[in-house]
Design a protein around this motif. Structure first.
Motif, mmCIF file in Angstrom:
data_model
loop_
_atom_site.group_PDB
_atom_site.id
_atom_site.type_symbol
_atom_site.label_atom_id
_atom_site.label_comp_id
_atom_site.label_asym_id
_atom_site.label_seq_id
_atom_site.Cartn_x
_atom_site.Cartn_y
_atom_site.Cartn_z
ATOM 1 N N ALA A 361 0.805 -1.218 0.000
ATOM 2 C CA ALA A 361 0.000 0.000 0.000
ATOM 3 C C ALA A 361 0.842 1.274 0.000
ATOM 4 O O ALA A 361 0.503 2.247 -0.682
ATOM 5 N N PHE A 362 1.959 1.271 0.757
ATOM 6 C CA PHE A 362 2.689 2.528 0.967
ATOM 7 C C PHE A 362 4.166 2.472 0.567
ATOM 8 O O PHE A 362 4.760 3.491 0.245
ATOM 9 N N GLY A 363 4.792 1.299 0.638
ATOM 10 C CA GLY A 363 6.213 1.187 0.347
ATOM 11 C C GLY A 363 6.966 0.573 1.518
ATOM 12 O O GLY A 363 6.481 0.565 2.655
ATOM 13 N N ILE A 364 8.161 0.044 1.239
ATOM 14 C CA ILE A 364 8.902 -0.719 2.230
ATOM 15 C C ILE A 364 9.281 0.117 3.453
ATOM 16 O O ILE A 364 9.190 -0.335 4.593
ATOM 17 N N ARG A 365 9.706 1.353 3.235
ATOM 18 C CA ARG A 365 10.239 2.129 4.351
ATOM 19 C C ARG A 365 9.190 2.387 5.429
ATOM 20 O O ARG A 365 9.521 2.558 6.608
ATOM 21 N N TYR A 366 7.905 2.359 5.057
ATOM 22 C CA TYR A 366 6.854 2.603 6.041
ATOM 23 C C TYR A 366 6.686 1.431 7.003
ATOM 24 O O TYR A 366 6.084 1.590 8.076
ATOM 25 N N VAL A 367 7.208 0.259 6.639
ATOM 26 C CA VAL A 367 7.206 -0.860 7.574
ATOM 27 C C VAL A 367 8.102 -0.534 8.770
ATOM 28 O O VAL A 367 7.743 -0.780 9.933
ATOM 29 N N PHE A 368 9.275 0.034 8.508
ATOM 30 C CA PHE A 368 10.181 0.413 9.590
ATOM 31 C C PHE A 368 9.573 1.525 10.439
ATOM 32 O O PHE A 368 9.674 1.507 11.675
ATOM 33 N N LEU A 369 8.934 2.493 9.798
ATOM 34 C CA LEU A 369 8.305 3.590 10.519
ATOM 35 C C LEU A 369 7.208 3.072 11.442
ATOM 36 O O LEU A 369 7.154 3.426 12.636
ATOM 37 N N THR A 370 6.340 2.225 10.913
ATOM 38 C CA THR A 370 5.223 1.682 11.692
ATOM 39 C C THR A 370 5.723 0.840 12.864
ATOM 40 O O THR A 370 5.224 0.945 13.987
#
Length: 396
Positions: A361-370
């Motif tokens: 949905a948003f991109g890989i880097r948002y996994v780390f942010l979340t």
């Protein structure tokens, strides 16, 4: 202590085998013909099925460990996980990989059986130290595995790595059979349960154990949000997938080395100042540095932060394990460690699926942010429930 060192060596071998393989499953799926656009989805599925099946089976194996013996459960798990690893080296389709991953989940149970034996092989006042040694072995395996798997993959491909892992598991099972002595429980059973429902009822009656199970679940979910996409994130930052497996393995190993150095510091801190207080600090640091990793500023930035992540994240599991041993009677400990495995496995199941959804949905880097934000929120809850009102821990 002989049991502790032998089981630690076997757990190190198991961790090496696991981490040789798991970070590179997305690349294995590419080799099996999965389109790059579908790799994130398939990664979540093949990761999660192992943990779903393992989570269902863990209480069964835990109860059998308390009633039939911890040693035989460890041997059973080692042999059948070895078979599953070896078979994975011969799969030809994503669905066959799915099936062997399900078999791994069914066979699971080596770690809780071994951890229970470690906790029962030493006096109660040395439990934290023994479990710290055990977790250090686990971390060392996590350090060695990614780099070793990356190097073998670079030379001969991925399939031989799975077969090698299977052989190592067979050897570890033989070592447990010949050299580990089943710990004796000298205390009379203080917890009498006759069914899984009564087991869960007993745990639910102790709020501190419920909190620990939730922490196991959340922590493993957070870790497994990251592992399936790490190689893809590294490839994204360097602009090509060529060499991404080896480089991501090296980065994981660097973080693991940092963690191996700090494990006993966390164990000592937990024994002196309180396990939940130590968990609070470990979660805060882990969450902050994962959040910073969400900024894709290059491999050096990412790798440097991984060292700091390793220093903090490594403290959580040994602290949780020591707390479980502290708040659980010896005759019931196998069942509780089985339940922590269920919490772990369900966390491992949810994590990759969540990561796949966020990535799509948003991109890989948002996994780390979340993940970073999640762990900082959990740290605040630990402080509120178990640190600020420390007397509640003893009352529970």
């Amino acid at each position: 202590m002989r049991n502790v060192w032998i089981l630690t060596a076997c757990m190190t071998s198991l961790a090496i085998c696991y981490t040789m393989l798991v970070p590179f499953l997305p690349l294995y799926l590419l080799e099996l013909g999965v389109a790059e656009d579908n790799v994130a989805m398939w990664s979540g599925v093949v990761f999660s099925i192992t943990f779903l099946v393992a989570g269902i089976m863990a209480p069964i194996w835990g109860r059998m460990a308390d009633t039939k013996g911890k040693k035989i459960m460890a041997i059973r798990a080692g042999i059948f996980i070895g078979i599953a690893y070896a078979l994975t080296g011969f799969v030809q389709t994503p669905w066959e990989l799915f099936a062997t991953r399900a078999l791994m989940g069914f066979a699971n149970g080596f770690m809780p059986a071994a951890m229970t034996m470690v906790s029962l092989s030493v006096p109660k006042e040395k439990t934290g130290t023994a479990l710290g040694i055990f977790q250090t072995g686990l971390i060392i395996g996590n350090v060695i595995g990614p780099s070793l798997g990356g190097m073998i993959e670079a030379v001969v491909g991925m399939r031989p790595v799975f077969v090698i892992a299977g052989v190592v598991l067979f050897i570890a099972s033989a070592v447990v059979y010949f050299f580990v002595k089943e710990p004796e429980i000298h205390e009379a059973p203080s917890v009498e349960t006759s069914s899984f429902k009564e087991d869960w009822g007993f745990v639910k009656s102790r709020p501190v154990l419920v909190d620990l199970l939730w922490l196991y679940f959340i922590m493993q979910a957070a870790i497994l949000m990251l592992q399936p996409i790490l190689a893809l994130y590294v490839g994204h930052m360097q602009g090509t997938m060529e060499g991404a497996a080896l480089l991501s393995g090296m980065i994981l190993s660097i973080g693991g080395i940092a963690g191996a150095i700090t494990t006993n510091i966390w164990s000592f801190f937990g024994q002196k100042k309180g396990y939940f207080r130590a968990v609070f600090f470990a979660l805060c640091g882990t969450g902050l540095f994962l959040l910073l990793q969400s900024f894709p500023l290059g491999i050096i930035w990412f790798g440097s932060l991984q060292v700091l992540v390793g220093c903090f994240i490594v403290g959580v599991n040994p602290l949780l394990s020591a707390a479980v041993a502290h708040y659980t009677e010896p005759s019931f400990r196998g069942r509780v460690f089985g339940m922590t495995t269920t919490a772990n496995q369900f966390g491992c199941m949810v994590g990759p699926l969540f990561a796949s959804g966020v990535t799509t949905a948003f991109g890989i880097r948002y996994v780390f942010l979340t993940t970073g934000i999640l762990l900082m929120v959990v740290a605040w809850l630990v402080y509120k429930r178990r640190v600020r009102n420390a007397s509640l821990v003893d009352a529970a």
